[in-house]
Design a protein around this motif. Structure first.
Motif, PDB file in Angstrom:
ATOM      1  N   PRO A  77       5.513   3.546   1.583  1.00  0.00           N
ATOM      2  CA  PRO A  77       4.757   2.311   1.337  1.00  0.00           C
ATOM      3  C   PRO A  77       4.847   1.374   2.531  1.00  0.00           C
ATOM      4  O   PRO A  77       5.853   1.350   3.236  1.00  0.00           O
ATOM      5  N   TYR A 134       0.857  -1.192   0.000  1.00  0.00           N
ATOM      6  CA  TYR A 134       0.000   0.000   0.000  1.00  0.00           C
ATOM      7  C   TYR A 134       0.886   1.232   0.000  1.00  0.00           C
ATOM      8  O   TYR A 134       1.765   1.373   0.850  1.00  0.00           O
ATOM      9  N   THR A 135       0.650   2.131  -0.963  1.00  0.00           N
ATOM     10  CA  THR A 135       1.428   3.358  -1.055  1.00  0.00           C
ATOM     11  C   THR A 135       0.474   4.550  -1.023  1.00  0.00           C
ATOM     12  O   THR A 135      -0.264   4.789  -1.977  1.00  0.00           O
TER      13      THR A 135
END
Length: 110
Positions: A29, A22-23
Motif C-alpha cells: 500500500p 492505495y493498495t
C-alpha cells in the motif's frame, strides 16, 4: 509534447484532494494525494457531452498511479474503515502529461 495544462492535475489534487491509501492487488500500500468522492460527478463522454457518474470516484494524476487497475483498493486515510474497490479507470480527456485519471469505485461490504 508540453502543453499549458501540464502540472495542473497535481495542483488540483493538492488543492482539493486528501491523503488516500492505495493498495494494489499485488504489492505494498502507498499513500497518495487524490480526490475521493462518494457523490455523483459529471465528466465529458467520448462525444464531448456530459456523463453523470453516480458511483464513488477517485481522481488522481495519471503520473501518480499509472498502474491503477480493476480490483485494486482505495480508502481515505481519514476514514480507513470505508474501503472501495476500483472498477475501472479512464483518462479525463486532458492532453496534459499529468492529466487526471477518473476511477469508478464500489464500496466493499464488511
Amino acid at each position: 509534447m508540453t502543453t499549458v495544462f501540464d502540472g495542473m492535475a497535481g495542483v488540483m489534487a493538492k488543492a482539493f484532494g486528501a491523503p488516500v491509501l492505495y493498495t494494489p492487488k499485488s504489492g505494498e500500500p502507498v499513500t497518495v494525494q487524490a480526490v475521493l468522492r462518494e457523490g455523483p460527478i459529471e465528466v465529458a463522454g467520448d462525444d464531448g457531452r456530459a456523463v453523470l457518474i453516480l458511483s464513488p470516484t477517485l481522481q488522481v494524476p495519471k503520473n501518480v498511479l499509472p498502474d491503477i487497475a480493476r480490483g485494486d483498493l482505495v480508502a481515505a486515510v481519514s476514514a480507513p474503515e470505508k474501503v472501495f474497490l476500483v472498477l475501472n479507470s479512464l483518462p479525463n480527456g486532458s492532453p496534459a502529461a499529468d492529466a487526471m485519471l477518473i476511477c469508478e469505485l464500489e464500496l466493499v461490504d464488511d
